[in-house]
Write a protein that holds these residues in place. Sequence first.
Motif, PDB file in Angstrom:
ATOM      1  N   MET A 173       0.847  -1.204   0.000  1.00 14.68           N
ATOM      2  CA  MET A 173       0.000   0.000   0.000  1.00 14.68           C
ATOM      3  C   MET A 173       0.870   1.238   0.000  1.00 14.68           C
ATOM      4  O   MET A 173       1.929   1.258   0.603  1.00 14.68           O
ATOM      5  CB  MET A 173      -0.902   0.024   1.242  1.00 14.68           C
ATOM      6  N   PRO A 174       0.439   2.331  -0.717  1.00 11.37           N
ATOM      7  CA  PRO A 174       1.231   3.540  -0.697  1.00 11.37           C
ATOM      8  C   PRO A 174       1.239   4.193   0.661  1.00 11.37           C
ATOM      9  O   PRO A 174       0.307   4.084   1.436  1.00 11.37           O
ATOM     10  CB  PRO A 174       0.521   4.435  -1.741  1.00 11.37           C
ATOM     11  N   ARG A 175       2.297   4.892   0.916  1.00 10.03           N
ATOM     12  CA  ARG A 175       2.415   5.593   2.180  1.00 10.03           C
ATOM     13  C   ARG A 175       1.495   6.802   2.193  1.00 10.03           C
ATOM     14  O   ARG A 175       1.199   7.395   1.172  1.00 10.03           O
ATOM     15  CB  ARG A 175       3.866   6.043   2.388  1.00 10.03           C
ATOM     16  N   PRO A 195      12.081  -2.592 -11.737  1.00  6.79           N
ATOM     17  CA  PRO A 195      10.821  -3.221 -11.321  1.00  6.79           C
ATOM     18  C   PRO A 195      11.001  -4.639 -10.802  1.00  6.79           C
ATOM     19  O   PRO A 195      10.296  -5.058  -9.876  1.00  6.79           O
ATOM     20  CB  PRO A 195       9.979  -3.195 -12.606  1.00  6.79           C
ATOM     21  N   ALA A 196      11.955  -5.395 -11.366  1.00  7.20           N
ATOM     22  CA  ALA A 196      12.185  -6.758 -10.893  1.00  7.20           C
ATOM     23  C   ALA A 196      12.794  -6.771  -9.499  1.00  7.20           C
ATOM     24  O   ALA A 196      12.585  -7.715  -8.730  1.00  7.20           O
ATOM     25  CB  ALA A 196      13.102  -7.497 -11.867  1.00  7.20           C
ATOM     26  N   LEU A 197      13.527  -5.727  -9.141  1.00  7.17           N
ATOM     27  CA  LEU A 197      14.182  -5.675  -7.841  1.00  7.17           C
ATOM     28  C   LEU A 197      13.255  -5.179  -6.731  1.00  7.17           C
ATOM     29  O   LEU A 197      13.400  -5.583  -5.581  1.00  7.17           O
ATOM     30  CB  LEU A 197      15.420  -4.770  -7.909  1.00  7.17           C
ATOM     31  N   VAL A 198      12.311  -4.285  -7.066  1.00 10.79           N
ATOM     32  CA  VAL A 198      11.495  -3.655  -6.020  1.00 10.79           C
ATOM     33  C   VAL A 198      10.010  -3.970  -6.138  1.00 10.79           C
ATOM     34  O   VAL A 198       9.266  -3.757  -5.182  1.00 10.79           O
ATOM     35  CB  VAL A 198      11.698  -2.125  -6.014  1.00 10.79           C
ATOM     36  N   GLY A 199       9.548  -4.448  -7.299  1.00  9.15           N
ATOM     37  CA  GLY A 199       8.125  -4.669  -7.504  1.00  9.15           C
ATOM     38  C   GLY A 199       7.444  -3.434  -8.067  1.00  9.15           C
ATOM     39  O   GLY A 199       7.832  -2.304  -7.768  1.00  9.15           O
ATOM     40  N   GLU A 223       4.673  -2.096  -7.369  1.00 15.48           N
ATOM     41  CA  GLU A 223       3.987  -1.235  -6.396  1.00 15.48           C
ATOM     42  C   GLU A 223       4.942  -0.251  -5.731  1.00 15.48           C
ATOM     43  O   GLU A 223       4.503   0.697  -5.076  1.00 15.48           O
ATOM     44  CB  GLU A 223       3.295  -2.092  -5.332  1.00 15.48           C
ATOM     45  N   ARG A 224       6.265  -0.436  -5.907  1.00 17.90           N
ATOM     46  CA  ARG A 224       7.251   0.458  -5.295  1.00 17.90           C
ATOM     47  C   ARG A 224       7.992   1.284  -6.343  1.00 17.90           C
ATOM     48  O   ARG A 224       9.068   1.803  -6.058  1.00 17.90           O
ATOM     49  CB  ARG A 224       8.263  -0.352  -4.483  1.00 17.90           C
ATOM     50  N   THR A 235       4.233  11.254  -3.867  1.00 15.94           N
ATOM     51  CA  THR A 235       4.246  10.964  -5.297  1.00 15.94           C
ATOM     52  C   THR A 235       3.676   9.598  -5.621  1.00 15.94           C
ATOM     53  O   THR A 235       3.294   9.340  -6.769  1.00 15.94           O
ATOM     54  CB  THR A 235       5.673  11.063  -5.855  1.00 15.94           C
ATOM     55  N   ALA A 236       3.611   8.674  -4.641  1.00 13.49           N
ATOM     56  CA  ALA A 236       3.071   7.344  -4.903  1.00 13.49           C
ATOM     57  C   ALA A 236       1.599   7.388  -5.300  1.00 13.49           C
ATOM     58  O   ALA A 236       1.084   6.431  -5.878  1.00 13.49           O
ATOM     59  CB  ALA A 236       3.245   6.459  -3.665  1.00 13.49           C
TER      60      ALA A 236
END
Length: 434
Positions: free
Chosen positions: A1-3, A136-140, A142-143, A287-288
Amino acid sequence: MPRSGLAMDLTPLRESRDFRLLYAGFLGALIGTLMTSVAVAVQVYDLTGSPAQIGLVSLARALPLVVGVLIGGVLADRGDRRTLMLVTRLPLTLVAAGLMVNALLPQPQLWVIYVATGLTGLFAGLGGPAMLAAIPALVGTERLAAAGALTAASTQLAALLGPALGGVLVAGPGLAACFAVDAAGFLVFSVALLFVRPLPAPQASATGKGLRQAFGAVADGVRFVRGHRLIVGLLLVDAAAMVFTMPQALYPVLADEQFGGGPGVVGLLYAAPALGALVGAATSGWTARAGGHALIGAVLLWGLSLVGFGLTTVLPLALALLALAGLGDLISETLRSALLQHGTPDELRGRVSGLWMVQATVSPALGNAAVGFLAELSGARFAVVTGGVVCVVATLAVAARFPALRAARLGVAPPSERAAPSEGVGSPREGAER
């Protein structure tokens, strides 16, 4: 979930060891590179006395970089992305060492600077798409905004430390010291990459291995970009922010003519935008859940701040305006990157990232060259003010003509369907927009 807060989201660094390694190596290399950018600008100006030559050096880096990113984008979707990053960063150590040797000569050669700058662009281009596609492969997914803000913050931290240290070293030990630190930085990056896990591209075998297949793979990326108005809008708004709006090429001239300073002032001018960008990064948690409107506002802030910078002759005010411009640039960079990765399938990320880097490289290089030549004709201050005005007008035009850009939001799936031919990039209307 975004912060929900404003504070920077550090989750990618906490959760991903490989992202931490990539992040640390990238930061180490970039500090040295940005020290070198100051050293090269000062050295070229000392050798030639021409602001146009400073802009041409930027262009000399950009042209090989374009070739590199087009090839690198295909390679990033074809093999292991970590390996590609590694084999393209090690040679940069030798290039920086060559600049160091040239600086130690009794009469440094201008052509060596051009050749070294071109090689730097080529190798950086070959490995750049792999790094963007790997995130994207390292963090996903959603991040992505958090990772984009962290990467942009590392860029700006290096931009704050590198140019300031570069100015100090140029004024003290000399140019060769900057180039030596740059060589060491690329070694740090290469060592860090050795400990990152392999990052094979998805469906790598499907891209083919021949020259014809490589061109076809690039064409697939181009067709994907052409069919998505959001991505076209992102490319155009980024170009609006860069073309005619890159005052870095003029910092040595402005430090001398507008503010009456030497290399120390040049370093401050390079570092000021980074300070503002770090403030933006530290408060980037929002920004998320942001999108196109925030991106457009950030680019407008960049352009208007540069107009004010070009008009003032008071150094503290000029530095404050550059810091404000840096804040706008950080937010726009974070959102542009996140929206691009969010809307691109993983099997195309290398090629789309390569096309993105082409635009992101050509626009600043053309901007540096354009303001350099414009400064030759009408003065450095006029060139900076004109560039800021062009940025504001162009950004408003892109925002008006691309509703998909205004409506875009992170966390909301972009439209999956491609634009109809009558609405695509190849249509007369789209041609006018471009």
